[in-house]
Design an enzyme around this catalytic site. Structure first.
Site, PDB file in Angstrom:
ATOM      1  N   ASP A 271       1.020  -1.120   0.797  1.00  0.00           N
ATOM      2  CA  ASP A 271       0.130   0.460  -0.018  1.00  0.00           C
ATOM      3  C   ASP A 271       0.787   1.292  -0.143  1.00  0.00           C
ATOM      4  O   ASP A 271       1.929   1.169   0.110  1.00  0.00           O
ATOM      5  CB  ASP A 271      -0.911   0.018   1.105  1.00  0.00           C
ATOM      6  CG  ASP A 271      -2.318   0.629   0.992  1.00  0.00           C
ATOM      7  OD1 ASP A 271      -1.924   1.365  -0.147  1.00  0.00           O
ATOM      8  OD2 ASP A 271      -3.236   0.522   0.861  1.00  0.00           O
TER       9      ASP A 271
HETATM   10  C1  BGC Z   1      -4.902   2.575  -0.657  1.00  0.00           C
HETATM   11  C2  BGC Z   1      -5.421   2.006  -0.618  1.00  0.00           C
HETATM   12  C3  BGC Z   1      -5.170   3.033  -2.614  1.00  0.00           C
HETATM   13  C4  BGC Z   1      -4.005   3.689  -2.483  1.00  0.00           C
HETATM   14  C5  BGC Z   1      -3.445   4.248  -3.977  1.00  0.00           C
HETATM   15  C6  BGC Z   1      -3.820   3.897   0.106  1.00  0.00           C
HETATM   16  O1  BGC Z   1      -3.996   5.122   0.637  1.00  0.00           O
HETATM   17  O2  BGC Z   1      -5.027   2.442   1.309  1.00  0.00           O
HETATM   18  O3  BGC Z   1      -6.896   1.494  -1.066  1.00  0.00           O
HETATM   19  O4  BGC Z   1      -5.334   2.121  -2.994  1.00  0.00           O
HETATM   20  O5  BGC Z   1      -3.919   4.500  -1.234  1.00  0.00           O
HETATM   21  O6  BGC Z   1      -4.300   5.536  -3.884  1.00  0.00           O
END
Ligand code: BGC
Length: 749
Positions: A271
Site C-alpha cells: 500500500d
Molecule cells: C489506500 C489504498 C489505495 C492507495 C492508492 C492507499 O492510501 O489504502 O486503498 O488503493 O492508497 O491510492
C-alpha cells in the site's frame, strides 16, 4: 516497438508463450531494469516532471498511479516503449472503486443489492470508462470484511459476511477484468487489503489488528481466496499490523498462504508507502531493512515508497537478497503486463475515449442505486407515497441537493455534473413539466449548512415547510467526507443537529420519511420512532435522485438488504450476526434493562448472560434485513437427502410466497449452523442467496445445493475439516430466518 493506435488485438496468448517471453525478457534485463519494474511512482494531473521522464526513459519505473492526464500518460508510455532500452510498457493504476465518471453506489451499497450480476455489470461499466482514459489497473475490489462501522473504510467494503463478500468480489473481478484481459476495455483488478485490515482496533483506520489464525482463515481470507480463484491479477498489502507483523513484511500472508497454499501467480503491490512505514511500526531500523523485509515477505511492487529503488541493488550486491528473488518478483509483474496485452497495445485508443459516458451507464447507475436502497421501516404502509394524497412535499435536510455528496468516497474522477439529486428528481416527479403547482408542489429547505452543523437557526423554516406539506422527506446522514480512508467516527449516530431537526419536524404531526445517505451503517435507534418510514440509501452515486424519487413514489420497489448489521447504539460494536454462541448467550428471560433494575438490586439480579445493561442485546436491524412494498411468507422447508458424507451435498429448498398486494423482490437466504464441533462455530453462517421476483399471490420453490465441502472450517490443527454430525439450516429473509431444518454428515462408509 512501432507506435500503433490501431485497436488492440485481444490477446489470448497461451500461458506457455507468456512464460517464454518473461524468461527471454528477464535474460536481457540488467538488475537496475528489473528493479525498475518493481517501482511504482505517483503521476500528476498535468505534464510529467523532467525527473519522471528521465526515470521512465532509463527503465526505472514499472508502474504509475494517479496519472490522470491522458495525453501525458500516452507520452510517458511512448517514452517507456520507444525510448527505454527494452521497451517495457508502464502499467497505469488508479482507484476506480465504484465508477469512474459515472458513479455507482459505494461498494457497501452495491453489496446491499445482493446482486452479483449487477455488481459485475457495474465493474464492467467502470472498466469501460477508465480504460478509455488509459487506466488498465484498478485498486479494487476492496474485500476486507467490515464488522466495525466506526471504520470509515466500511464504505469501500462488501459487508460483514465472508460468503456475500466472496460472491461479490468474484463479480467485481469478472467485471473489471472482463472475458479477455487483453481486450482494450479490460483492466487488471486488485483484491485489497491483504489481509485483516477490517479488524483495525476500535474501527480506527491504520490501527493494529489482532486476529487469531482460525478467525483469519475463516472470516478475513475467504473473499481474497475467491478473488484469486477468479483470476484476480494483483493483490494489495494492508497497512495494518497483524499480530506484531505488519502485512507488508508478513511472509506468512504473502508467501505461505498466498503463493504456497493458493498458488497465486500475479503480483502483490504494497500500500501507499507501507514499506517505509515498516520503520514507523517499529519493525525495521531503516529503509534498507524495510526493503529487505518486504521483498523477503513477498511484496513485489513498492507503491511510492522508493525503497526498492534505493536499496534492492545493494541488498543483492551484499548478498542479503538473492537475485533469483528479484527475478521472481519481476516475472510476476511482467506476467500481468503480458496478460493485459500491454506489449501489443500500450497506448489508449483515441477513438474509444468516452468524453461523456453513454446513457446506458446512467441507466445502470440508476438500477444499482434502486437496488442498493434498504427499506428499514414503513409504518402503516406510508410508502410508496400516493401522488394524489401527497401533493405538497417538503424536502428537507443538507443532503437533498448535493450533487457531489451523494457520490460517496473515492470519486476523484467523477463528473458531478452528471448527478441528479433527490431534490431535482422529486421536483420533476411531483411538479411535472409545468412546474406551476397544478399537479403538486415541492418546498425545499436545506436547514443545516452541513450534516455536522449544530445551528438550529433555520429550524423554523423547516417546521413551517413541514406544516404546510402533506409529507416531509428528510435527507440526512453523512457527507462523503465522513467515511472512507482515514475518516472514522467514534460515534456513529446522526451528526450535528440532525436528530434535533428530525424531532422538530416530527413535532408538526406531518408524516415523516427519513432517507439516510451515509458511508456506513448508522446507529439509528434514537430516531426510529420519529419517522414513519426509513430508507437506508448509502451514498447512491450519480443517479441517487431518480432512484430515490422512484422508490418513494412507487415507480420502483425497494429490494436491498443489509450487508452489515445495524447496531442500536455505537457501544454495541462489534455486533455481527455470525458471532459464536458463548457459554452464556442472552435470552429474553435473562435480559434486564438498566431502567428495570430496582433500587438496591443485588449483584446477581441480572440474568448473568452476555449483554449490555443499557441496550438490548439484539441489533436494531439484522444482517440480511430489508422490507419491500409487499410481504413474503416461507414454508415447506425440505432437506434432501437428510444424510450425506463429507464429500457429498444436500439440497435445501423452501417455498416463498408473495402474500401482499404488490409485486416484489425477495432475497432468499440460506443459513447453516454446525451446533457441535471440535472448535466452536458461529451461530449462523450465510451459505447461499437468491433474488426472487414474485407477483402478488405467486409462490416459488427455491432450492440451494449445499455441498458438505462448503461447511469446512479450520480445525484444531488449522487444516480445513468437515466434521460429521448434525447441521441446522434455515431459509428466510434475514439472518433471523426462523424456518429451519437439519441434516447429518456421516463418516464415509
Ligand atoms: C489506500 C489504498 C489505495 C492507495 C492508492 C492507499 O492510501 O489504502 O486503498 O488503493 O492508497 O491510492
Amino acid at each position: 516497438m512501432p507506435r500503433s493506435t490501431s485497436p488492440n488485438p485481444v490477446t489470448t496468448e497461451p500461458e506457455e508463450s507468456i512464460e517464454h517471453r518473461i524468461r527471454t525478457l528477464l535474460d536481457q534485463m540488467t538488475l537496475g531494469e528489473k528493479i525498475g519494474q518493481l517501482n511504482q511512482l505517483q503521476g500528476t494531473d498535468g505534464p510529467a516532471s523532467d525527473e519522471l521522464i528521465r526515470e521512465v526513459r532509463a527503465g526505472r519505473v514499472g508502474s504509475l498511479l494517479n496519472q490522470v492526464d491522458v495525453s501525458t500518460l500516452d507520452e510517458l508510455q511512448r517514452i517507456a516503449v520507444e525510448e527505454s532500452r527494452l521497451g517495457i510498457p508502464l502499467l497505469v493504476g488508479r482507484d476506480v472503486i465504484h465508477g469512474f465518471r459515472t458513479i455507482l453506489p459505494i461498494p457497501l451499497g452495491q453489496a446491499a443489492t445482493w446482486d452479483p450480476d449487477l455488481v459485475e455489470a457495474g465493474a464492467r461499466m467502470a472498466a469501460r470508462e477508465a480504460t478509455s482514459h488509459g487506466i488498465r489497473w484498478t485498486f479494487a475490489p476492496m474485500v476486507d470484511i467490515g464488522r466495525d462501522p466506526r471504520w470509515g473504510r466500511v464504505a469501500e467494503c462488501l459487508g460483514e459476511d465472508p460468503h456475500l463478500a466472496s460472491e461479490l468480489a468474484v463479480a467485481m473481478v469478472r467485471g473489471f477484468q472482463g472475458r479477455e484481459l487483453g481486450a482494450p476495455d479490460s483492466m487488471a483488478a486488485c483484491a485489497k487489503h491483504f489481509a485483516g485490515y477490517g479488524a483495525s482496533e476500535a474501527g480506527r483506520d491504520y490501527n493494529t489488528t489482532n486476529i487469531p489464525e482460525r478467525e483469519l482463515r475463516s472470516v478475513h481470507l475467504p473473499p481474497f481466496r475467491a478473488a484469486v480463484d477468479a483470476g484476480v491479477c494483483t493483490l494489495m498489502a494492508s497497512f495494518s499490523d497483524l499480530d506484531g507483523i505488519p502485512a507488508s513484511a508478513n511472509r506468512f500472508l504473502m508467501t505461505t498462504i498466498l503463493r504456497e497454499e493458493w498458488g497465486f501467480d500475479g503480483f502483490v503491490v504494497s500500500d501507499w508507502e507501507s514499506i517505509p512505514q515498516l520503520c514507523v511500526h517499529g519493525l525495521c531500523e531503516d529503509g534498507r531493512e524495510a526493503a529487505l523485509a518486504a521483498a523477503l515477505a513477498g511484496i513485489d511492487m513498492d507503491m511510492v515508497g522508493r525503497l526498492y529503488e534505493q536499496h534492492l541493488s545493494t541488498l543483492v550486491a551484499d548478498g542479503a537478497l538473492d537475485e533469483a528473488q528479484i527475478d521472481l518478483m519481476v516475472s510476476r509483474v511482467l506476467r500481468v503486463k503480458f496478460r493485459l496485452g500491454l506489449f501489443e497495445q500500450p497506448y489508449t485508443d483515441p477513438s474509444r475515449r468516452l468524453a461523456t459516458p453513454p446513457a446506458s451507464h446512467r441507466d445502470l447507475a440508476y438500477q444499482a442505486a434502486v437496488r442498493s436502497a434498504v427499506l428499514l421501516k414503513n409504518e402503516g404502509e406510508l410508502l410508496p407515497l400516493a401522488p394524489d394524497r401527497f401533493r405538497k412535499v417538503a424536502v428537507l435536510g443538507p443532503l437533498a441537493a448535493e450533487a457531489t455528496e451523494q457520490l460517496g468516497t473515492w470519486i476523484f474522477d467523477a463528473d458531478p455534473s452528471l448527478s441528479v439529486t433527490p431534490l431535482e428528481a422529486i421536483r420533476e416527479l411531483v411538479e411535472g413539466e409545468a412546474g406551476d403547482g397544478s399537479r403538486g408542489e415541492v418546498r425545499h429547505v436545506r436547514v443545516l449548512e452541513t450534516g455536522r452543523s449544530r445551528s438550529q437557526s433555520e429550524f423554523g423554516d423547516a417546521v413551517d415547510a413541514a406544516r404546510w406539506a402533506d409529507v416531509a422527506l428528510l435527507f440526512l446522514g453523512e457527507e462523503s467526507v465522513l467515511s472512507g480512508e482515514a475518516h472514522c467516527r467514534a460515534d456513529i449516530s446522526l451528526p450535528g443537529a440532525q436528530e434535533a431537526l428530525l424531532r422538530a419536524v416530527r413535532g408538526t404531526g406531518t408524516p415523516v420519511v427519513l432517507v439516510v445517505l451515509a458511508g456506513r451503517p448508522l446507529a439509528l435507534e434514537s430516531v426510529l420512532d420519529q419517522v414513519g418510514a426509513l430508507i437506508m440509501a448509502w451514498h447512491p452515486g450519480t443517479m441517487a435522485g431518480p432512484a430515490i424519487a422512484d422508490l418513494l413514489f412507487g415507480h420502483a420497489s425497494p429490494s436491498g438488504r443489509l450487508p452489515m448489521t445495524l447496531p442500536r447504539v455505537t457501544g454495541q460494536i462489534p455486533i455481527y450476526y455470525a458471532h459464536r454462541n458463548t457459554g452464556r448467550p442472552p435470552t429474553p428471560d435473562s435480559f434486564v434493562h438498566i431502567d428495570d433494575l430496582p433500587r438496591g438490586a443485588s449483584q446477581l439480579s441480572t440474568g448473568l448472560t452476555s449483554y449490555h445493561l443499557d441496550t438490548h442485546y439484539t441489533p436494531l436491524f439484522p444482517f440480511g434485513f430489508g422490507l419491500t412494498y409487499t410481504s413474503f411468507r416461507y414454508r415447506d422447508l425440505a432437506v434432501r437427502p437428510t444424510e450425506t458424507t463429507p464429500d457429498g451435498s444436500v439440497r435445501v429448498s423452501a417455498v416463498v410466497e408473495n402474500t401482499g398486494t404488490r409485486p416484489g423482490i425477495e432475497v432468499v437466504q440460506l443459513y447453516v449452523r454446525d451446533p457441535v464441533a471440535s472448535v466452536t462455530r458461529p451461530v449462523r453462517e450465510l451459505k447461499g442467496f437468491r433474488r426472487v421476483a414474485l407477483e402478488p399471490g405467486e409462490s416459488r420453490a427455491v432450492d440451494f445445493e449445499l455441498s458438505a465441502h462448503s461447511l469446512a472450517f479450520p480445525g484444531r490443527d488449522m487444516n480445513q475439516v468437515v466434521e460429521p454430525g448434525r447441521f441446522d439450516v434455515w431459509v428466510g429473509g434475514s439472518a433471523e430466518a426462523s424456518l429451519g431444518g437439519s441434516f447429518t454428515i456421516v463418516d464415509r462408509a
